[in-house]
Design a protein around this motif. Structure first.
Motif, PDB file in Angstrom:
ATOM      1  N   UNK A   3      12.996  -0.673  -0.951  1.00 39.02           N
ATOM      2  CA  UNK A   3      12.778  -0.931  -2.372  1.00 39.02           C
ATOM      3  C   UNK A   3      11.349  -1.407  -2.536  1.00 39.02           C
ATOM      4  N   UNK A   4      10.657  -0.867  -3.535  1.00 35.79           N
ATOM      5  CA  UNK A   4       9.259  -1.217  -3.740  1.00 35.79           C
ATOM      6  C   UNK A   4       9.075  -1.788  -5.137  1.00 35.79           C
ATOM      7  N   UNK A   5       8.340  -2.905  -5.197  1.00 36.41           N
ATOM      8  CA  UNK A   5       8.194  -3.701  -6.411  1.00 36.41           C
ATOM      9  C   UNK A   5       6.720  -3.799  -6.759  1.00 36.41           C
ATOM     10  N   UNK A   6       6.404  -3.708  -8.037  1.00 41.83           N
ATOM     11  CA  UNK A   6       5.033  -3.923  -8.491  1.00 41.83           C
ATOM     12  C   UNK A   6       4.880  -5.395  -8.879  1.00 41.83           C
ATOM     13  N   UNK A   7       3.957  -6.084  -8.253  1.00 41.67           N
ATOM     14  CA  UNK A   7       3.743  -7.491  -8.568  1.00 41.67           C
ATOM     15  C   UNK A   7       2.612  -8.059  -7.738  1.00 41.67           C
ATOM     16  N   UNK A   8       2.159  -9.240  -8.107  1.00 38.74           N
ATOM     17  CA  UNK A   8       1.087  -9.919  -7.400  1.00 38.74           C
ATOM     18  C   UNK A   8       1.665 -10.723  -6.256  1.00 38.74           C
ATOM     19  N   UNK A   9       1.444 -10.254  -5.040  1.00 36.94           N
ATOM     20  CA  UNK A   9       1.962 -10.889  -3.835  1.00 36.94           C
ATOM     21  C   UNK A   9       3.475 -11.085  -3.935  1.00 36.94           C
TER      22      UNK A   9
ATOM     23  N   UNK B 103       0.815  -1.207   0.000  1.00 36.26           N
ATOM     24  CA  UNK B 103       0.000   0.000   0.000  1.00 36.26           C
ATOM     25  C   UNK B 103       0.848   1.255   0.000  1.00 36.26           C
ATOM     26  N   UNK B 104       0.637   2.117   0.980  1.00 42.03           N
ATOM     27  CA  UNK B 104       1.369   3.379   1.056  1.00 42.03           C
ATOM     28  C   UNK B 104       2.792   3.222   1.561  1.00 42.03           C
ATOM     29  N   UNK B 105       3.205   1.991   1.885  1.00 39.90           N
ATOM     30  CA  UNK B 105       4.567   1.754   2.357  1.00 39.90           C
ATOM     31  C   UNK B 105       4.758   1.988   3.835  1.00 39.90           C
ATOM     32  N   UNK B 106       3.673   2.161   4.558  1.00 38.51           N
ATOM     33  CA  UNK B 106       3.771   2.553   5.960  1.00 38.51           C
ATOM     34  C   UNK B 106       4.503   1.515   6.815  1.00 38.51           C
ATOM     35  N   UNK B 107       4.281   0.228   6.553  1.00 40.75           N
ATOM     36  CA  UNK B 107       4.928  -0.801   7.367  1.00 40.75           C
ATOM     37  C   UNK B 107       6.410  -0.936   7.035  1.00 40.75           C
ATOM     38  N   UNK B 108       6.729  -0.929   5.747  1.00 40.79           N
ATOM     39  CA  UNK B 108       8.131  -1.040   5.343  1.00 40.79           C
ATOM     40  C   UNK B 108       8.942   0.134   5.882  1.00 40.79           C
ATOM     41  N   UNK B 109       8.410   1.333   5.738  1.00 40.38           N
ATOM     42  CA  UNK B 109       9.139   2.525   6.199  1.00 40.38           C
ATOM     43  C   UNK B 109       9.209   2.551   7.722  1.00 40.38           C
ATOM     44  N   UNK B 110       8.126   2.169   8.391  1.00 39.90           N
ATOM     45  CA  UNK B 110       8.152   2.110   9.852  1.00 39.90           C
ATOM     46  C   UNK B 110       9.217   1.140  10.334  1.00 39.90           C
ATOM     47  N   UNK B 111       9.318  -0.012   9.663  1.00 35.68           N
ATOM     48  CA  UNK B 111      10.339  -0.982  10.048  1.00 35.68           C
ATOM     49  C   UNK B 111      11.739  -0.408   9.961  1.00 35.68           C
ATOM     50  N   UNK B 112      12.016   0.308   8.889  1.00 35.26           N
ATOM     51  CA  UNK B 112      13.343   0.926   8.715  1.00 35.26           C
ATOM     52  C   UNK B 112      13.580   1.994   9.772  1.00 35.26           C
ATOM     53  N   UNK B 113      12.588   2.834  10.032  1.00 36.96           N
ATOM     54  CA  UNK B 113      12.760   3.888  11.030  1.00 36.96           C
ATOM     55  C   UNK B 113      12.964   3.313  12.427  1.00 36.96           C
ATOM     56  N   UNK B 114      12.389   2.137  12.688  1.00 42.46           N
ATOM     57  CA  UNK B 114      12.562   1.498  13.987  1.00 42.46           C
ATOM     58  C   UNK B 114      13.897   0.780  14.112  1.00 42.46           C
ATOM     59  N   UNK B 115      14.587   0.530  12.977  1.00 42.68           N
ATOM     60  CA  UNK B 115      15.905  -0.076  13.070  1.00 42.68           C
ATOM     61  C   UNK B 115      16.235  -1.154  12.074  1.00 42.68           C
ATOM     62  N   UNK B 116      15.285  -1.556  11.212  1.00 40.79           N
ATOM     63  CA  UNK B 116      15.618  -2.542  10.178  1.00 40.79           C
ATOM     64  C   UNK B 116      16.688  -1.981   9.242  1.00 40.79           C
ATOM     65  N   UNK B 117      17.592  -2.837   8.804  1.00 41.97           N
ATOM     66  CA  UNK B 117      18.613  -2.417   7.842  1.00 41.97           C
ATOM     67  C   UNK B 117      18.017  -2.163   6.469  1.00 41.97           C
TER      68      UNK B 117
ATOM     69  N   UNK C 130      -0.628  -2.824  -7.258  1.00 38.22           N
ATOM     70  CA  UNK C 130      -1.066  -1.527  -7.796  1.00 38.22           C
ATOM     71  C   UNK C 130       0.137  -0.609  -8.006  1.00 38.22           C
ATOM     72  N   UNK C 131       0.436  -0.220  -9.246  1.00 33.44           N
ATOM     73  CA  UNK C 131       1.588   0.654  -9.480  1.00 33.44           C
ATOM     74  C   UNK C 131       1.461   2.016  -8.801  1.00 33.44           C
ATOM     75  N   UNK C 132       0.241   2.500  -8.609  1.00 30.75           N
ATOM     76  CA  UNK C 132       0.059   3.766  -7.901  1.00 30.75           C
ATOM     77  C   UNK C 132       0.508   3.620  -6.453  1.00 30.75           C
ATOM     78  N   UNK C 133       0.131   2.508  -5.827  1.00 31.36           N
ATOM     79  CA  UNK C 133       0.563   2.254  -4.456  1.00 31.36           C
ATOM     80  C   UNK C 133       2.081   2.184  -4.360  1.00 31.36           C
ATOM     81  N   UNK C 134       2.713   1.542  -5.320  1.00 31.46           N
ATOM     82  CA  UNK C 134       4.174   1.428  -5.315  1.00 31.46           C
ATOM     83  C   UNK C 134       4.812   2.808  -5.399  1.00 31.46           C
ATOM     84  N   UNK C 135       4.255   3.684  -6.235  1.00 35.77           N
ATOM     85  CA  UNK C 135       4.767   5.043  -6.338  1.00 35.77           C
ATOM     86  C   UNK C 135       4.594   5.819  -5.054  1.00 35.77           C
ATOM     87  N   UNK C 136       3.437   5.688  -4.419  1.00 36.44           N
ATOM     88  CA  UNK C 136       3.183   6.370  -3.153  1.00 36.44           C
ATOM     89  C   UNK C 136       4.119   5.839  -2.071  1.00 36.44           C
TER      90      UNK C 136
END
Length: 307
Positions: free
Chosen positions: A223-229, A180-194, A202-208
């Protein structure tokens, strides 16, 4: 700048199509329909993730409102009379409300629903147009999602973020399926993930999602990828997030092991409590065991490990 009138035509959900057709004939430049009867499914169809503010979840699901915005010099009363007559002729029960709206405000009306939200011990989610008084020194994730992508306040996302908050200790790799909006991936990095990889159909979601990473200074670690699951995903990860829906989690359970190593933990969220049993059965069938369960307002999240 013009003053506008917001004409709200309130009808039963079953009559919204008739009301919309009549309203469209009254004005030349379109309408806006406020209908919350299928909110969760609509959010999934648009963003492939549950990012819905709690104030929206509380909305009446039995009625809908057709909004028409008319400039003061275009005779709003004439439009109201036309709509009222058309609905009466079609036997549609309705009420009409009027409110004044400044031209610059109505296009951004939806923003009023999204406010800073504190989640777990360390996180705060803050829309870019809001100010957040960070007195507790929380990790602040700034998001500017556009109307189609929420700000992380829906129960499914809150549960997922709370689990992530307690799971990240530093140096982990993360995979976010249905980002989606990348909230979980970005939150993980901000919390300390490498690093974090997000994937969405949805390519729009990937862009957002890429924009979310950029405004939070996390573009170099995401890194964000467009694909089915997981079709375009490779490698193994320390943490896997799947904040989607029960049927998709069931589908993933058959193939997710190839992205796991012995210590991988999966956060499964977006599960309505009535479907929890189906998800548990699928996880068990494929050798996955529940480590911890989270629940809030009829939604369930599970942290899962290899059995």
């Amino acid at each position: 700048m013009n003053d506008w009138t917001d004409i709200g035509v309130h009808v039963a959900v079953a009559d919204v199509e008739i009301a919309a057709n009549i309203a469209n004939m009254a004005v030349p430049y379109g309408i806006y329909i406020e209908d919350y009867s299928d909110l969760e499914q609509a959010a999934w169809d648009i963003a492939h993730i549950d990012l819905i503010d709690e104030s929206l979840i509380a909305k009446d699901r039995t009625t809908a409102t057709v909004h028409i915005f008319i400039a003061a010099d275009e005779n709003p009363q004439e439009a109201i009379a036309y709509i009222d007559d058309g609905l009466r002729r079609n036997g549609v029960e309705h009420t009409v409300t009027l409110s004044g709206v400044r031209e610059q405000d109505w296009a951004n009306e939806w923003r009023k629903y999204f406010k800073p939200t504190e989640i777990g011990r360390r996180l705060a989610i803050c829309p870019s147009w809001e100010q957040y008084d960070n007195t507790e020194g929380r990790t602040v994730l700034t998001i500017d999602p556009g109307a189609a992508f929420g700000t992380g306040t829906h129960e499914t996302t809150r549960l997922c973020l709370a689990a992530l908050d307690g799971m990240v200790s530093g140096g982990e790799s993360l995979l976010d399926i249905g980002c989606g909006s990348g909230i979980l991936a970005v939150a993980g990095v901000l919390l300390g993930c490498d690093s974090a990889v997000g994937v969405d159909i949805d390519p729009i979601a990937v862009g957002v999602a890429a924009q979310t990473a950029d405004i939070n200074g996390a573009a170099d670690r995401t890194r964000f990828i467009c694909g089915d699951l997981t079709d375009n995903v490779s490698g193994t990860y320390d943490i896997i997030c799947a904040n989607i829906v029960a049927d998709v989690i069931i589908r993933l359970s058959a193939t997710i092991e190839r992205f796991m190593h012995s210590g991988t933990r999966i956060i499964c969220s977006g599960i309505i409590d009535t479907r929890e049993g189906d998800v548990l059965a699928a996880l068990e069938e494929h050798g996955l065991a529940v480590e911890r369960r989270y629940e809030s307002s009829g939604w369930v999240a599970l942290t899962v490990v290899k059995g």
